[in-house]
Design an enzyme around this catalytic site. Structure first.
Site, PDB file in Angstrom:
ATOM      1  N   PRO A  12     -60.750  33.592  17.085  1.00 56.20           N
ATOM      2  CG  PRO A  12     -59.334  32.947  15.368  1.00 56.20           C
ATOM      3  CD  PRO A  12     -60.421  32.433  16.258  1.00 56.20           C
ATOM      4  CG  ASN A  13     -58.107  38.256  14.898  1.00 57.63           C
ATOM      5  OD1 ASN A  13     -57.168  38.777  15.503  1.00 57.63           O
ATOM      6  ND2 ASN A  13     -57.928  37.344  13.959  1.00 57.63           N
ATOM      7  NE  ARG A  20     -62.154  41.169  13.779  1.00 60.77           N
ATOM      8  CZ  ARG A  20     -62.181  40.035  13.098  1.00 60.77           C
ATOM      9  NH1 ARG A  20     -61.293  39.802  12.166  1.00 60.77           N
ATOM     10  NH2 ARG A  20     -63.073  39.122  13.374  1.00 60.77           N
ATOM     11  CE1 TYR A  25     -66.215  40.099  10.579  1.00 58.36           C
ATOM     12  CE2 TYR A  25     -64.287  41.525  10.545  1.00 58.36           C
ATOM     13  CZ  TYR A  25     -64.910  40.352  10.191  1.00 58.36           C
ATOM     14  OH  TYR A  25     -64.244  39.418   9.445  1.00 58.36           O
ATOM     15  CG  ASN A  76     -68.141  34.225  14.904  1.00 56.76           C
ATOM     16  OD1 ASN A  76     -67.430  33.674  14.057  1.00 56.76           O
ATOM     17  ND2 ASN A  76     -68.465  35.503  14.850  1.00 56.76           N
ATOM     18  CB  ALA A  79     -59.708  33.130  10.849  1.00 58.50           C
ATOM     19  CG  HIS A  82     -63.076  30.453   6.650  1.00 57.56           C
ATOM     20  ND1 HIS A  82     -64.402  30.367   6.303  1.00 57.56           N
ATOM     21  CD2 HIS A  82     -62.934  31.666   7.286  1.00 57.56           C
ATOM     22  CE1 HIS A  82     -65.028  31.487   6.684  1.00 57.56           C
ATOM     23  NE2 HIS A  82     -64.149  32.285   7.284  1.00 57.56           N
ATOM     24  CG  ASP A  89     -62.182  15.843  13.746  1.00 62.03           C
ATOM     25  OD1 ASP A  89     -63.041  15.716  12.858  1.00 62.03           O
ATOM     26  OD2 ASP A  89     -60.974  15.537  13.589  1.00 62.03           O
ATOM     27  CD  GLU A 100     -70.674  27.856  10.619  1.00 68.04           C
ATOM     28  OE1 GLU A 100     -71.167  26.724  10.353  1.00 68.04           O
ATOM     29  OE2 GLU A 100     -69.860  28.428   9.875  1.00 68.04           O
ATOM     30  CG  HIS A 102     -69.903  33.157  10.196  1.00 68.60           C
ATOM     31  ND1 HIS A 102     -68.634  32.943  10.663  1.00 68.60           N
ATOM     32  CD2 HIS A 102     -70.401  31.956   9.843  1.00 68.60           C
ATOM     33  CE1 HIS A 102     -68.362  31.660  10.564  1.00 68.60           C
ATOM     34  NE2 HIS A 102     -69.407  31.024  10.081  1.00 68.60           N
ATOM     35  CB  SER A 104     -69.294  39.608   7.884  1.00 68.43           C
ATOM     36  OG  SER A 104     -68.466  38.446   7.884  1.00 68.43           O
ATOM     37  NE  ARG A 109     -65.885  39.597   4.827  1.00 67.60           N
ATOM     38  CZ  ARG A 109     -65.208  39.528   5.974  1.00 67.60           C
ATOM     39  NH1 ARG A 109     -65.749  38.911   7.025  1.00 67.60           N
ATOM     40  NH2 ARG A 109     -64.010  40.074   6.066  1.00 67.60           N
ATOM     41  NE  ARG A 113     -63.100  37.050   4.852  1.00 71.06           N
ATOM     42  CZ  ARG A 113     -62.185  37.170   5.824  1.00 71.06           C
ATOM     43  NH1 ARG A 113     -62.243  36.417   6.890  1.00 71.06           N
ATOM     44  NH2 ARG A 113     -61.204  38.054   5.728  1.00 71.06           N
TER      45      ARG A 113
HETATM   46  C1  DQA Z   1     -66.412  35.977  10.973  1.00 66.56           C
HETATM   47  C2  DQA Z   1     -66.109  35.757   9.493  1.00 66.56           C
HETATM   48  C3  DQA Z   1     -64.757  35.100   9.319  1.00 66.56           C
HETATM   49  O1  DQA Z   1     -64.495  34.876   7.937  1.00 66.56           O
HETATM   50  C4  DQA Z   1     -63.668  35.972   9.873  1.00 66.56           C
HETATM   51  O2  DQA Z   1     -62.408  35.324   9.781  1.00 66.56           O
HETATM   52  C5  DQA Z   1     -63.920  36.424  11.255  1.00 66.56           C
HETATM   53  C6  DQA Z   1     -65.293  36.745  11.670  1.00 66.56           C
HETATM   54  C7  DQA Z   1     -67.706  36.785  11.203  1.00 66.56           C
HETATM   55  O3  DQA Z   1     -68.196  36.782  12.325  1.00 66.56           O
HETATM   56  O4  DQA Z   1     -68.222  37.402  10.247  1.00 66.56           O
HETATM   57  O5  DQA Z   1     -62.993  36.628  12.051  1.00 66.56           O
HETATM   58  O6  DQA Z   1     -66.583  34.710  11.595  1.00 66.56           O
END
Ligand code: DQA
Length: 146
Positions: A12-13, A20, A25, A76, A79, A82, A89, A100, A102, A104, A109, A113
């Site tokens: 998401p996002n 954003r 990011y 990735n 959110a 976490h 699963d 995995e 990320h 950031s 942080r 997170r």
């Molecule tokens: C993220 C880090 C997460 O904590 C955050 O909720 C994101 C992006 C990252 O790519 O740094 O949406 O996964």
């Protein structure tokens, strides 16, 4: 199914990447990331299947589909990293390499997170390398697949 399809999943996002919180990011968009991944995948002889969803269940369904469609998963979970036992699963039901990513450094942080459900399954974790982390993950997948 191609024996070398790599599914790159974004939570998401991440559709707002580049817009954003650019101080956290960066300014590259997800389309920029996809283009860079596609170019590198081509060089590495891998087929890219790049997706983004704001919906947890959709990510779970895609991970289930990867059982038949993909050799490795780069994810990735944003959110959901976490919070999501469902994504963990689903990844546990996938047999290939999981990396995995990320953008950031989640450990630098907020405390909420610092914990990742997905890390219990991930073969590798890349955090804090910006969008370059996706390319590092692709190289690691190519290395693991030999
Ligand atoms: C993220 C880090 C997460 O904590 C955050 O909720 C994101 C992006 C990252 O790519 O740094 O949406 O996964």
């Amino acid at each position: 199914m191609s024996s070398k399809t790599i599914m790159v999943l974004n939570g998401p996002n991440l559709n707002l990447l580049g817009q954003r919180e650019p101080e956290t990011y960066g300014t590259e968009t997800l389309a920029d990331v996809e283009a860079a991944c596609a170019a590198l995948a081509g060089e590495l002889g891998l087929t890219l299947d790049f997706r983004q969803s704001n919906i947890e269940g959709e990510l779970v369904t895609w991970i289930q589909q990867a059982r038949k469609r993909a050799t490795a998963i780069i994810i990735n979970p944003a959110a959901y990293t976490h919070t999501s036992v469902a994504i963990l699963d689903a990844l546990n039901a996938f047999d290939g390499p999981v990396i995995e990513v990320h953008v950031s450094n989640i450990h630098k942080r907020e405390a909420f997170r610092h914990h990742s459900f997905v890390s219990r399954r991930a073969d590798g974790v890349i955090a804090g390398c910006g969008t370059q982390g996706y390319l590092l993950a692709l190289r690691q997948v190519a290395h693991l697949l030999g």
